[in-house]
Design a protein around this motif. Structure first.
Motif, PDB file in Angstrom:
ATOM      1  N   MET A 470     -35.708  45.504  90.810  1.00 26.47           N
ATOM      2  CA  MET A 470     -34.372  45.023  91.150  1.00 26.47           C
ATOM      3  C   MET A 470     -33.299  45.694  90.296  1.00 26.47           C
ATOM      4  N   LEU A 471     -33.596  45.936  89.025  1.00 23.71           N
ATOM      5  CA  LEU A 471     -32.631  46.621  88.161  1.00 23.71           C
ATOM      6  C   LEU A 471     -32.374  48.044  88.649  1.00 23.71           C
ATOM      7  N   LYS A 472     -33.420  48.710  89.102  1.00 23.02           N
ATOM      8  CA  LYS A 472     -33.232  50.066  89.635  1.00 23.02           C
ATOM      9  C   LYS A 472     -32.336  50.037  90.868  1.00 23.02           C
ATOM     10  N   TRP A 473     -32.532  49.009  91.710  1.00 26.64           N
ATOM     11  CA  TRP A 473     -31.695  48.903  92.903  1.00 26.64           C
ATOM     12  C   TRP A 473     -30.245  48.613  92.532  1.00 26.64           C
ATOM     13  N   LEU A 474     -30.016  47.755  91.537  1.00 24.60           N
ATOM     14  CA  LEU A 474     -28.652  47.456  91.098  1.00 24.60           C
ATOM     15  C   LEU A 474     -27.942  48.697  90.573  1.00 24.60           C
ATOM     16  N   ASP A 475     -28.698  49.608  89.982  1.00 27.37           N
ATOM     17  CA  ASP A 475     -28.090  50.815  89.417  1.00 27.37           C
ATOM     18  C   ASP A 475     -27.566  51.764  90.483  1.00 27.37           C
ATOM     19  N   ILE A 476     -28.215  51.784  91.648  1.00 31.71           N
ATOM     20  CA  ILE A 476     -27.871  52.803  92.640  1.00 31.71           C
ATOM     21  C   ILE A 476     -27.151  52.246  93.866  1.00 31.71           C
ATOM     22  N   SER A 477     -27.174  50.949  94.062  1.00 33.01           N
ATOM     23  CA  SER A 477     -26.627  50.379  95.295  1.00 33.01           C
ATOM     24  C   SER A 477     -25.102  50.224  95.207  1.00 33.01           C
ATOM     25  N   PRO A 478     -24.354  50.682  96.227  1.00 37.75           N
ATOM     26  CA  PRO A 478     -22.902  50.451  96.242  1.00 37.75           C
ATOM     27  C   PRO A 478     -22.547  48.966  96.330  1.00 37.75           C
ATOM     28  N   ALA A 479     -23.467  48.169  96.865  1.00 35.59           N
ATOM     29  CA  ALA A 479     -23.183  46.741  97.019  1.00 35.59           C
ATOM     30  C   ALA A 479     -23.124  46.010  95.699  1.00 35.59           C
ATOM     31  N   SER A 480     -23.705  46.576  94.656  1.00 36.32           N
ATOM     32  CA  SER A 480     -23.736  45.908  93.352  1.00 36.32           C
ATOM     33  C   SER A 480     -22.711  46.466  92.383  1.00 36.32           C
ATOM     34  N   ARG A 481     -21.857  47.348  92.847  1.00 36.78           N
ATOM     35  CA  ARG A 481     -20.885  47.967  91.944  1.00 36.78           C
ATOM     36  C   ARG A 481     -19.956  46.932  91.338  1.00 36.78           C
ATOM     37  N   HIS A 482     -19.541  45.957  92.143  1.00 36.52           N
ATOM     38  CA  HIS A 482     -18.627  44.935  91.626  1.00 36.52           C
ATOM     39  C   HIS A 482     -19.321  44.049  90.590  1.00 36.52           C
ATOM     40  N   ILE A 483     -20.657  43.928  90.674  1.00 37.01           N
ATOM     41  CA  ILE A 483     -21.392  43.143  89.683  1.00 37.01           C
ATOM     42  C   ILE A 483     -21.302  43.820  88.322  1.00 37.01           C
ATOM     43  N   LYS A 484     -21.526  45.113  88.313  1.00 36.96           N
ATOM     44  CA  LYS A 484     -21.454  45.841  87.040  1.00 36.96           C
ATOM     45  C   LYS A 484     -20.042  45.849  86.485  1.00 36.96           C
ATOM     46  N   ASP A 485     -19.040  45.935  87.378  1.00 34.15           N
ATOM     47  CA  ASP A 485     -17.656  45.925  86.914  1.00 34.15           C
ATOM     48  C   ASP A 485     -17.223  44.543  86.443  1.00 34.15           C
ATOM     49  N   GLY A 486     -17.812  43.493  87.040  1.00 32.26           N
ATOM     50  CA  GLY A 486     -17.364  42.146  86.715  1.00 32.26           C
ATOM     51  C   GLY A 486     -18.107  41.493  85.583  1.00 32.26           C
ATOM     52  N   CYS A 487     -19.200  42.108  85.104  1.00 36.83           N
ATOM     53  CA  CYS A 487     -19.959  41.520  84.008  1.00 36.83           C
ATOM     54  C   CYS A 487     -19.273  41.873  82.691  1.00 36.83           C
ATOM     55  N   ARG A 488     -18.503  40.941  82.197  1.00 38.58           N
ATOM     56  CA  ARG A 488     -17.712  41.208  80.998  1.00 38.58           C
ATOM     57  C   ARG A 488     -18.305  40.578  79.744  1.00 38.58           C
ATOM     58  N   GLY A 489     -19.225  39.603  79.922  1.00 36.11           N
ATOM     59  CA  GLY A 489     -19.786  38.900  78.775  1.00 36.11           C
ATOM     60  C   GLY A 489     -20.710  39.779  77.954  1.00 36.11           C
ATOM     61  N   LEU A 490     -20.844  39.454  76.702  1.00 39.50           N
ATOM     62  CA  LEU A 490     -21.741  40.195  75.825  1.00 39.50           C
ATOM     63  C   LEU A 490     -23.101  39.541  75.801  1.00 39.50           C
TER      64      LEU A 490
END
Length: 715
Positions: A470-490
């Motif tokens: 699932m992590l590999k899919w999150l890295d390459i999928s355009p659908a998850s781009r907003h997830i990476k941009d919106g994860c602001r917590g440490l």
């Protein structure tokens, strides 16, 4: 210098300079950098530049600004003036006739500045002013002289003040006004002819005022009104005459009031109505005739108390977007949405206590023939219904946005994804997903148009075997781009989330690990792909077929037989199958035992009939007779027919016949006519002859030779 600046601004579009084509945006940027040299600007408290339309703009938004406003330090060519402040550093200002030097001003915004009053003739001479925003201040009253000279003003925003009274004709000096906002004030009533002179007014915002009633006479001067909003105004009734006076209404927002019932043909005087918002009221039923004849783009009835919708409620009605979410609907007529099959494109039906069978029969069934592009079924427990999961959306290939938030899915059925080839947005938040299987990820990757997926609020299990693919899919999928941009917590410890991780509404915008404990609370995009926890399967991982699924394993990762057995039994389908087979086996064994017991009981019950001769049978003699005279007795109807088959040799049969004749002579030749023949052999057993008694009831072999009896007389 000012003249050259103006020349550049007028000549910049499509101008070729030194061999290069410059766009408007690039020239505006260059002028913004040098505008301090070209125009006067109070740089100590403000910033100056050009807005996207190329107008000279001054922004003073650092906060803690006090009187006087530095108008004299601003360039006379200023067209946009914005004075604002952050919430923790509000300004403290007063206004009066101080803006006459800014004759070119088109937009004036003074907000969050504790302005107590507008003052007389404060805007006199601003003949170019189009927008005046005085919201979020402390203005408590309006007078007729506040707006003199604003003959070109189109937008007036006074929301967020403490205005509690407005006199009649207070806006009569605003003949060009099109939009007026009085929201979030303390207005409890309107005086007659309040809007006198506003013949061109198109939008009126009255929300968040304790009005309780809208008097028709107040609105007699705004008959061209196209938008009326009065949310949270404590309304319980709308006078039909009010709507009769406003025939051009296109948008009517009466949400979050106290309406209990909607009269038949309540909106019949609004032929141009396109957007109707009645959400947040207390309507219990949508009856037929309320909306008859209307061609609506938007109809919102969310957050009411509706328990049913009349089957004819949408007859002769056209609706493009319908919101029935968060009501008390437990069932729907199978054909309630059939009249909308040509118009309905977006439907929100979530957060209702609906059965999945009703969802299917009234919305998703092919006989309803809805052509939906957006569907919201949030908080309906679809994931608990195994029967309807796989083919629930199989007849709606055109859906582009699907909200499955809070639908109790513990796995993502592949069939659901494959049946939605046009999907662009998918909300899977707040379910019970611990992972996405390889099949699910493959199906999601096949959706070429998918641009946004929501995965937060799920108990993700983050070890190398489960979360790795699932992590590999999150890295390459355009659908998850907003997830990476919106994860602001440490990265946090054991699920303790940082403050900026939570949205204002309490929702988690980013998927977070729940287990194993070593990574609990860590956002998925921030996981270290290389140093993930070693494989330790969670209690339940199932694929789209409902079968136990083993994710892609890392090297050396194995699952014990007991673990496989536990996973097997935790699947409700397999558990039901095992229980069913066990019940069938127990039933078969019980049936076999019952048949055997019944046969044995029948055998011992009829044993007396088979051996009864008037005296008990001696087993020893019976065995001996069987050796000397093996006969097969076949008993016919009621034992009256006895068939004896000879199994002995001819010599033995002759001996028996001789003995019988001898016995007859001893009895004077008389042979009793009875139902049985008695044959008595001699007492000598050396001849190998055994006495036999043959009756209609069977064959009897006595244990001892018969005793000779004396002759019996007939008398």
């Amino acid at each position: 210098m000012v003249a050259s600046g103006l020349y550049l601004r007028l000549f910049v579009i499509n101008t070729v300079m030194t061999g290069f084509f410059f766009t408007v945006g690039s020239i505006e940027l260059s002028m913004s950098n040098s505008v301090g040299e070209a125009f006067n600007c109070p740089a100590e408290v403000c910033r100056c530049g050009l807005d996207p339309r190329g107008r000279v703009k001054v922004v003073c938004d650092r906060g803690d600004l006090g009187d006087p406003i530095p108008i004299r330090a601003m360039d006379p060519l200023t067209e946009v003036l914005i004075i604002a402040a952050p919430d923790d550093k509000p300004n403290s200002l007063t206004i009066g006739p101080i803006f006459q030097s800014l004759a070119k001003l088109e937009q004036l915004k003074i907000t969050n500045s504790f302005v107590p009053a507008i003052g007389k003739h404060s805007f006199w001479g601003l003949r170019s002013l189009r927008t005046l925003d005085l919201s979020l201040n402390n203005i408590s009253a309006l007078v007729e002289s506040n707006f003199r000279g604003l003959i070109t003003l189109e937008d007036l925003l006074l929301d967020g003040n403490i205005i509690d009274s407005i006199p009649s004709a207070a806006f009569r000096h605003l003949p060009a006004l099109k939009r007026l906002s009085l929201a979030r004030n303390h207005l409890s009533e309107f005086v007659p002819r309040l809007f006198y002179g506003l013949h061109r007014l198109e939008e009126l915002e009255l929300s968040d005022n304790p009005l309780q009633e809208l008097e028709p006479e107040v609105f007699r001067d705004v008959r061209l009104l196209r938008t009326l909003r009065c949310r949270r105004c404590r309304l319980t009734y709308i006078n039909p005459l009010l709507l009769h006076l406003l025939p051009d209404i296109v948008t009517l927002d009466l949400g979050e009031n106290g309406f209990h019932y909607l009269d038949k043909n309540a909106f019949g005087d609004l032929p141009k109505l396109r957007h109707l918002y009645l959400d947040g009221n207390q309507v219990t039923v949508l009856t037929s005739g309320v909306l008859t004849g209307h061609n609506l783009t938007t109809l919102s009835l969310a957050r009411n108390r509706m328990m049913t919708v009349d089957p004819a409620a949408f007859v002769n009605v056209s609706v493009t977007e319908l919101d029935l979410s968060s009501n008390r609907l437990q069932s729907l007529d199978p054909f309630v949405f059939l009249p909308l099959n040509q118009s309905l494109r977006r439907l929100k039906i979530g957060a209702n206590p609906l059965q999945v069978s009703h969802l299917w029969s009234s919305i998703l069934s092919p006989r309803v023939q809805l052509n939906l592009s957006e569907l919201d079924v949030a908080d309906i427990p679809i994931g608990r219904d195994q029967h309807f999961q796989t083919d629930l959306f199989s007849f709606h290939h055109g859906i582009k946005s699907l909200n499955l938030s809070g639908t109790a899915f513990n796995y993502l059925p592949v069939e659901v994804i494959r049946s939605l080839p046009s999907l662009r947005q998918l909300d899977l938040s707040f379910n019970k997903l611990s992972s996405l299987t390889d099949l699910s990820l493959s199906a999601l990757s096949a959706l070429q148009g998918l641009r946004r997926i929501y995965l937060h609020g799920n108990p993700w299990y983050c070890d190398a075997c489960v979360i790795g693919p699932m992590l590999k899919w999150l890295d390459i999928s355009p659908a998850s781009r907003h997830i990476k941009d919106g994860c602001r917590g440490l990265k946090t410890n054991a699920g303790n989330l940082t403050a900026d991780y939570i949205n204002d509404d309490g929702a988690q915008p980013c998927p977070v690990c729940q287990d194993p404990p070593s990574v609990a609370g860590v956002e998925l995009p921030r996981l270290d792909h290389v140093n993930l926890p070693t494989c330790n399967y969670p209690p339940m991982l199932i694929d789209s077929q409902g079968l136990p699924s083993k994710p892609a394993t890392a090297a050396g990762a194995t699952l014990t037989p007991m673990g496989r057995f536990v996973i097997f039994l935790e699947n409700p389908l397999y558990l039901a199958l095992v229980c069913g087979v066990a019940v069938l086996l127990v039933a078969a064994v019980c049936a076999a035992l019952a048949i055997v017991s019944r046969h044995a009981a029948s055998y011992y019950t009829n044993e007396g009939k088979r051996s009864k001769t008037g005296q008990p049978v001696d087993p020893a003699v019976s065995d001996e007779s069987e050796g000397l005279f093996p006969l097969t007795a076949r008993v016919g109807h009621r034992g009256r027919i006895l068939k004896v088959e000879k199994k002995a040799t001819e010599q033995r049969m002759d001996a028996i016949e001789n003995e019988s004749q001898l016995l007859s002579k001893n009895n004077n030749g008389r042979i009793k006519d009875d139902t049985a023949e008695q044959v008595s052999p001699s007492s000598a057993r050396t001849n190998g002859v055994v006495a036999i008694t043959v009756t209609s009831r069977g064959v009897h072999c006595p244990a001892y030779p018969p005793v000779e009896q004396p002759e019996r007389s007939l008398f």
